[in-house]
Design a protein around this motif. Sequence first.
Motif, PDB file in Angstrom:
ATOM      1  N   THR A   1     -21.421 -35.837  -4.998  1.00 50.14           N
ATOM      2  CA  THR A   1     -20.894 -35.913  -3.753  1.00 50.14           C
ATOM      3  C   THR A   1     -19.573 -35.443  -3.596  1.00 50.14           C
ATOM      4  N   ILE A   2     -18.929 -34.688  -2.755  1.00 47.59           N
ATOM      5  CA  ILE A   2     -17.577 -34.438  -2.149  1.00 47.59           C
ATOM      6  C   ILE A   2     -17.213 -34.749  -0.930  1.00 47.59           C
ATOM      7  N   VAL A   3     -16.379 -35.870  -0.592  1.00 46.84           N
ATOM      8  CA  VAL A   3     -15.783 -36.009   0.658  1.00 46.84           C
ATOM      9  C   VAL A   3     -14.595 -35.546   1.004  1.00 46.84           C
ATOM     10  N   VAL A   4     -14.866 -34.700   2.006  1.00 46.95           N
ATOM     11  CA  VAL A   4     -13.583 -34.291   2.622  1.00 46.95           C
ATOM     12  C   VAL A   4     -13.026 -35.201   3.949  1.00 46.95           C
TER      13      VAL A   4
ATOM     14  N   ALA B   1     -14.284 -51.092  10.039  1.00 47.02           N
ATOM     15  CA  ALA B   1     -15.101 -49.846   9.434  1.00 47.02           C
ATOM     16  C   ALA B   1     -14.451 -49.259   8.489  1.00 47.02           C
ATOM     17  N   ASN B   2     -13.655 -48.898   8.270  1.00 51.65           N
ATOM     18  CA  ASN B   2     -12.811 -48.442   7.228  1.00 51.65           C
ATOM     19  C   ASN B   2     -13.014 -49.034   5.875  1.00 51.65           C
ATOM     20  N   GLU B   3     -12.638 -50.668   6.019  1.00 53.43           N
ATOM     21  CA  GLU B   3     -12.811 -51.550   4.992  1.00 53.43           C
ATOM     22  C   GLU B   3     -14.201 -51.446   4.260  1.00 53.43           C
ATOM     23  N   LEU B   4     -15.352 -51.521   5.287  1.00 54.18           N
ATOM     24  CA  LEU B   4     -16.643 -51.745   4.865  1.00 54.18           C
ATOM     25  C   LEU B   4     -17.292 -50.436   4.614  1.00 54.18           C
ATOM     26  N   VAL B   5     -16.888 -49.313   5.183  1.00 55.57           N
ATOM     27  CA  VAL B   5     -17.582 -48.255   4.718  1.00 55.57           C
ATOM     28  C   VAL B   5     -16.840 -47.067   4.087  1.00 55.57           C
ATOM     29  N   THR B   6     -15.576 -46.678   4.751  1.00 53.97           N
ATOM     30  CA  THR B   6     -15.113 -45.681   4.339  1.00 53.97           C
ATOM     31  C   THR B   6     -14.445 -45.936   2.849  1.00 53.97           C
ATOM     32  N   ALA B   7     -13.790 -47.080   2.507  1.00 55.68           N
ATOM     33  CA  ALA B   7     -13.398 -47.382   1.507  1.00 55.68           C
ATOM     34  C   ALA B   7     -14.528 -47.445   0.126  1.00 55.68           C
ATOM     35  N   PRO B   8     -15.499 -47.816   0.332  1.00 56.66           N
ATOM     36  CA  PRO B   8     -16.592 -47.990  -0.606  1.00 56.66           C
ATOM     37  C   PRO B   8     -17.157 -46.473  -0.884  1.00 56.66           C
ATOM     38  N   VAL B   9     -17.371 -45.724   0.017  1.00 58.21           N
ATOM     39  CA  VAL B   9     -17.730 -44.371  -0.165  1.00 58.21           C
ATOM     40  C   VAL B   9     -16.792 -43.565  -0.914  1.00 58.21           C
ATOM     41  N   LEU B  10     -15.502 -43.613  -0.626  1.00 60.08           N
ATOM     42  CA  LEU B  10     -14.332 -43.123  -1.203  1.00 60.08           C
ATOM     43  C   LEU B  10     -14.236 -43.479  -2.741  1.00 60.08           C
ATOM     44  N   ARG B  11     -14.498 -44.534  -2.911  1.00 63.29           N
ATOM     45  CA  ARG B  11     -14.274 -44.957  -4.156  1.00 63.29           C
ATOM     46  C   ARG B  11     -15.527 -44.497  -5.158  1.00 63.29           C
ATOM     47  N   VAL B  12     -16.524 -44.292  -4.664  1.00 57.58           N
ATOM     48  CA  VAL B  12     -17.872 -43.854  -5.444  1.00 57.58           C
ATOM     49  C   VAL B  12     -17.877 -42.494  -5.647  1.00 57.58           C
ATOM     50  N   ALA B  13     -17.330 -41.749  -4.451  1.00 56.20           N
ATOM     51  CA  ALA B  13     -17.682 -40.328  -4.464  1.00 56.20           C
ATOM     52  C   ALA B  13     -17.185 -39.501  -5.773  1.00 56.20           C
ATOM     53  N   ASP B  14     -17.662 -38.462  -6.125  1.00 59.16           N
ATOM     54  CA  ASP B  14     -17.357 -37.514  -7.183  1.00 59.16           C
ATOM     55  C   ASP B  14     -16.163 -37.125  -7.001  1.00 59.16           C
ATOM     56  N   GLN B  15     -15.935 -36.659  -5.890  1.00 54.91           N
ATOM     57  CA  GLN B  15     -14.512 -35.969  -5.734  1.00 54.91           C
ATOM     58  C   GLN B  15     -14.078 -36.299  -4.057  1.00 54.91           C
ATOM     59  N   VAL B  16     -12.948 -36.577  -4.072  1.00 54.86           N
ATOM     60  CA  VAL B  16     -12.388 -36.885  -2.648  1.00 54.86           C
ATOM     61  C   VAL B  16     -11.315 -35.700  -2.202  1.00 54.86           C
ATOM     62  N   VAL B  17     -11.294 -35.164  -1.132  1.00 57.33           N
ATOM     63  CA  VAL B  17     -10.519 -34.137  -0.798  1.00 57.33           C
ATOM     64  C   VAL B  17      -9.864 -34.891   0.517  1.00 57.33           C
TER      65      VAL B  17
END
Length: 246
Positions: free
Chosen positions: A115-118, A138-154
Amino acid sequence: MNILTVSHFFESHGGGIERVAGRLVRQFAATGHGATWAASDCDAAPTADGFTAVELTCANPTERLTGLPMPLPSPTGLRRLRAAVDACDVVILHDALYATSLAAFVLARRADKPTIVVQHIASIPFRSRFLRSIMTLANELVTAPVLRVADQVVFISDLVRRDLAHLPLRRPARLLFNGVEPALFHPGAARREDFGLPAAGRIAVFAGRFVEKKGLAVLEAVARSRPDVTFALAGSGPIDPHVWNL
């Protein structure tokens, strides 16, 4: 490679994230990749350009009530999204907070797909304290966990990157600014009169969706304080600048 792009809307909705997603999908297809774009069915899906559009059955009650777009996929939409995830090699999510992105992220993790998150946005300075609190939560409960686990963040801006710089990521994030489409934005031969603008005097132009997070309240205040400047607004959205009576 089969690339699945997931966004909350298709570009016919008129937002910047959707336009960026559409441009990238077309570029994937033009370079020979299998390109699929999944988004909510709240707006018309693209019908050409060499890629596949997957319409996800969704409801979108929050945008009309608050100006915050948040299409919620139905069971049918989730089944279509799961099939698209199963058929791809990599999933690109445009912004982690949207329900369509979160669903695709969970499905991709279960299917062991990279997964790549833009990430386009971080905090939004709503005037409402309640909405600001909801956004922070929402950023603490959703955005942050997703970005931590994503294979790459842009990140698409340094402001967004700095706002989320405290998060530990699996690998260093990339900073890639949005470009400008020269076929659409270029110096032309149009005259002010062609748009109903005065032939003389200063003109300030705003182009974007008419929503609170774009700073419409600030724009209204500036317009009221500068009657010597003509303000031209190009866009659409739940906020109607005509009610400002300027």
